[in-house]
Write a protein that holds these residues in place. Structure first.
Motif, PDB file in Angstrom:
ATOM      1  N   PHE A  25       0.834  -1.202   0.000  1.00  0.00           N
ATOM      2  CA  PHE A  25       0.000   0.000   0.000  1.00  0.00           C
ATOM      3  C   PHE A  25       0.871   1.256   0.000  1.00  0.00           C
ATOM      4  N   VAL A  26       1.843   1.288   0.895  1.00  0.00           N
ATOM      5  CA  VAL A  26       2.668   2.488   1.061  1.00  0.00           C
ATOM      6  C   VAL A  26       3.440   2.815  -0.212  1.00  0.00           C
ATOM      7  N   ASN A  27       3.903   1.771  -0.915  1.00  0.00           N
ATOM      8  CA  ASN A  27       4.685   1.994  -2.136  1.00  0.00           C
ATOM      9  C   ASN A  27       3.835   2.426  -3.316  1.00  0.00           C
ATOM     10  N   ASN A  28       2.515   2.408  -3.148  1.00  0.00           N
ATOM     11  CA  ASN A  28       1.643   2.689  -4.286  1.00  0.00           C
ATOM     12  C   ASN A  28       0.576   3.741  -4.005  1.00  0.00           C
ATOM     13  N   ILE A  29       0.789   4.571  -2.978  1.00  0.00           N
ATOM     14  CA  ILE A  29      -0.073   5.729  -2.773  1.00  0.00           C
ATOM     15  C   ILE A  29       0.703   6.978  -3.168  1.00  0.00           C
ATOM     16  N   ASP A  30      -0.007   8.072  -3.329  1.00  0.00           N
ATOM     17  CA  ASP A  30       0.618   9.323  -3.740  1.00  0.00           C
ATOM     18  C   ASP A  30       1.353   9.931  -2.548  1.00  0.00           C
ATOM     19  N   ARG A  31       2.668   9.740  -2.507  1.00  0.00           N
ATOM     20  CA  ARG A  31       3.451  10.221  -1.364  1.00  0.00           C
ATOM     21  C   ARG A  31       3.670  11.731  -1.418  1.00  0.00           C
ATOM     22  N   THR A  32       3.283  12.379  -2.509  1.00  0.00           N
ATOM     23  CA  THR A  32       3.347  13.844  -2.535  1.00  0.00           C
ATOM     24  C   THR A  32       2.159  14.459  -1.818  1.00  0.00           C
ATOM     25  N   ARG A  33       1.098  13.665  -1.619  1.00  0.00           N
ATOM     26  CA  ARG A  33      -0.104  14.159  -0.935  1.00  0.00           C
ATOM     27  C   ARG A  33      -0.276  13.560   0.447  1.00  0.00           C
ATOM     28  N   PHE A  34       0.246  12.338   0.649  1.00  0.00           N
ATOM     29  CA  PHE A  34      -0.014  11.610   1.884  1.00  0.00           C
ATOM     30  C   PHE A  34       1.294  11.214   2.569  1.00  0.00           C
ATOM     31  N   GLN A  35       1.249  11.194   3.903  1.00  0.00           N
ATOM     32  CA  GLN A  35       2.392  10.706   4.687  1.00  0.00           C
ATOM     33  C   GLN A  35       1.917   9.523   5.528  1.00  0.00           C
ATOM     34  N   PRO A  36       2.496   8.340   5.321  1.00  0.00           N
ATOM     35  CA  PRO A  36       2.056   7.152   6.070  1.00  0.00           C
ATOM     36  C   PRO A  36       2.603   7.134   7.489  1.00  0.00           C
ATOM     37  N   TRP A  37       1.717   6.842   8.442  1.00  0.00           N
ATOM     38  CA  TRP A  37       2.083   6.606   9.828  1.00  0.00           C
ATOM     39  C   TRP A  37       1.664   5.180  10.180  1.00  0.00           C
TER      40      TRP A  37
END
Length: 657
Positions: free
Chosen positions: A239-251
């Protein structure tokens, strides 16, 4: 037939979480009832019930970086004995330490060379001067807050004192927001299994925490991922590798999955609260797999009022109706993993999840898989959870959308189809509302000061923003003592009543009217003066397994519906007050805290505006022996809640701090 050792190896390498493990465990019970696994599990459960969590916050007067070591020791025949569990922090902030029943001194120091030895030149501080902390068997002792000064040796500990005879390869920070990566050994499969089978050992060695992959970015929306039983944050890698990391920060919330679910939701609340105080994020999304969904919902039900920032909740393969195998395990197993107790379909925990509806401000999406066993001896399932539990009618009734996938319990977290729909939801959620709020909303700059000398931790204030003339609920924002002058917002334009509350101090004005205007910042000033408060909680005698753990606040004690308090009387310093329980469903405790009016509700009580000194408290409850206690009020310093356990009239009552 496989040997017990072979069965256990199969069990440990299984990808499925708690329920497949439970099936194998129950087979083990049939053939090896006195196995090493059962002996170890019984020891773990016994130790868990006898453990107490010491909780507090560390402040520093220097800008040095960690590691900060927080530990506790007891005295035995004149010698210091360090508690096995200690905590590492990468910065000042919250800590948790698990200890056995006893009396402890709590201290912290800046371990400049990371050798777990208190060396000369390392700034140090301790709780009190020093002050003993009494730890009962079970529960939480909170409010252990103190300062590490930059200079001076403010600690009753000799140089060269060793924290642990064994130094780990890496000192992992247990402060919320610690930065790591998903390939860290901390998230190994071995640790995931340990969290399920040996939760006390896991908590001692790993802890329970929210981890980041990068520094906090106020321009990105946090997504909190909560794993299921036996898992770890590593399971969210796809999931983390395939979400928009420019908009979201995973915790990531990482926790011992064998512990009681309610305790873990309390721990989640404590960690998230400290992050919110530090960063003031405006929104957060939650994504949870399997049992993690139960923890997330428990957190929302119990603490959601304090977290209006939770906007979106997506669950994957969550057993919303519990699991019959857990119930069978509780009844038949010679040793019971604590989280099984909460998984029983008709158990108290499962009932509590649906005692009230999920807030309308949270959009809930339910994902489930249906690729499971179709044999005639087992109900339809996703290879782990029955469909009847995955689709419990109570969770269905609150879901904005329900999506079914041809996946099993594990593969749902690695599916392209699931991820595509997930990204569609998070990428389009609430965009119009956000844009409108930032275009039309206004801001507040809050200035507050203390008009008395402060030795140690300053009381942390809470901002309460109440709309005037509208039915919207008030907004509650937790602040730190360092938030003086900070700009907060945006808030919807309109008229509000602004109040600020802190435990042991009172502001000059209780309520200040303010008009929040689009793109403008209003400035408000508050001056705190010291106040004396006595507060506590009254309940019937608690079983060890029912004592709350993981959260430093008795405001989250289990609601005791059996006890009927008749009166609580306070005497001392020419003061005589009597409290009777408040009645009615529409009681808003925020009004009492804002006005600083004494109250008693659901076993909780508060007395405000007390001069410093000793007071006598008389608690009377129907069917229970009246109890007389001594309480102390100190101006400007909030004393810990005291939990008073009442027992029937023919037995003694007990209290613990």
């Amino acid at each position: 037939m496989k040997s017990p050792k072979s069965v256990m190896n199969d069990l440990k390498t299984s990808l499925s979480p708690i329920f497949n493990k439970m099936n194998i465990l129950l087979l083990l019970i049939c053939f090896v009832t006195v196995s090493c696994a059962m002996v170890k599990l019984r020891k773990e459960v016994s130790e868990s019930l006898a453990s107490t969590i010491l909780v507090g916050r560390i402040s520093t007067s220097f800008p040095g970086k960690g590691p900060i070591v927080v530990a506790a020791y007891s005295m035995n025949q004149g010698k210091r004995e360090i508690a096995p569990h200690y905590t590492i922090l990468h910065d000042f902030g919250e800590f948790e330490i698990g200890v056995a029943k006893g009396n402890y001194y709590v201290f912290a120091y800046w371990d400049k060379n990371s050798n777990l030895i208190y060396d000369p030149g390392e700034p140090a501080g301790q709780y009190g001067d020093p002050k003993l902390v009494s730890a009962p068997a079970g529960g939480v002792v909170s409010g252990i807050d103190f300062v590490i000064p930059e200079k001076g040796r403010n600690i009753d500990l000799p140089y060269g004192f060793k924290i642990s005879p064994v130094k780990p390869k890496k000192l992992h920070s247990r402060l919320a927001g610690a930065i790591t990566d998903l390939d860290d050994e901390l998230f190994s499969e071995e640790n995931g299994r340990k969290g399920f089978w040996e939760p006390v050992k896991f908590f001692r060695e790993v802890g329970g925490n929210i981890y980041f992959l990068e520094e906090y970015d106020p321009e990105k929306i946090p997504i909190l991922f909560v794993h299921g039983a036996g898992g770890s944050p590593k399971g969210w890698k796809y999931f983390v590798n395939n979400i928009d990391r420019t908009r979201f920060q995973p915790w990531f919330f990482y926790y011992p999955t064998g512990a009681r679910i309610k305790s873990m939701s309390n721990l989640l609340s404590w960690k998230l609260l400290n992050l919110q105080i530090k960063y003031k994020f405006e929104k957060i999304y939650i994504t949870a797999h399997s049992m993690g969904g139960l923890i997330a919902r428990s957190f929302i039900m119990d603490h959601g009022r304090d977290f209006p920032y939770v906007k979106l909740f997506i669950s994957l393969a969550t057993p919303w109706g519990g699991d019959r195998m857990a119930e069978y395990g509780v009844k038949q197993s010679p040793a019971v993993i604590p989280s099984w107790i909460d998984m029983q379909p008709e158990g108290e925990f499962m009932k509590s999840l649906y005692s009230v509806k999920m807030p309308e401000t949270i959009s809930f999406y339910l994902f489930f898989g249906h690729r499971g066993s179709r044999n005639p001896f087992r109900s339809n399932n996703d290879e782990t959870i029955t469909l009847s539990s995955l689709l419990d009618w109570r969770s269905q009734s609150e879901a904005k959308r329900i999506y079914a996938f041809n996946e099993d319990h594990a593969s749902i977290a690695f599916s392209k189809e699931v991820l595509a729909l997930y990204n569609t939801i998070i990428n389009t959620f609430d965009e119009k509302h956000d844009e409108s709020l930032h275009q039309t909303g206004g801001y507040l700059r809050l200035n507050f000061s203390y008009d008395y000398p402060i030795d140690g931790i300053r009381p942390w204030p809470i901002l309460i923003l109440t709309p005037i003339g509208k039915k919207r609920a008030e907004t509650v924002i937790y602040l730190s003592a360092n938030d003086n002058g900070r700009i907060l917002g945006p808030f919807p334009s309109g008229y509000y009543s602004v109040s600020i509350y802190a435990e042991a101090v009172k502001p000059g004005e209780k309520c200040v009217p303010v008009s929040i205007e689009s793109k403008k910042t209003k400035e408000l000033d508050f001056v705190f003066t010291p106040d004396g408060i006595i507060a506590g909680y009254v309940t019937t005698a608690l079983k060890p397994e029912d004592r709350p753990q993981g959260m430093p606040a008795t405001s989250y004690m289990p609601l005791d519906k059996k006890i009927r308090i008749q009166s609580i009387k306070l005497k001392g310093n020419r003061i005589h007050r009597v409290l009777h329980p408040l009645e009615g469903k529409d009681v808003n405790l925020a009004d009492y805290f804002i006005s600083r009016s004494d109250f008693c509700l659901n076993g909780y009580f508060h007395f405000f505006g007390l001069p410093a000194g000793v007071y006598e408290l008389v608690i009377t409850a129907q069917g229970y022996k009246s109890i007389i206690e001594k309480h102390f009020a100190t101006l400007g310093k909030q004393k810990d809640y005291r939990v008073t356990e009442l027992t029937p009239e023919n037995r003694e009552s007990t209290q613990y701090p």
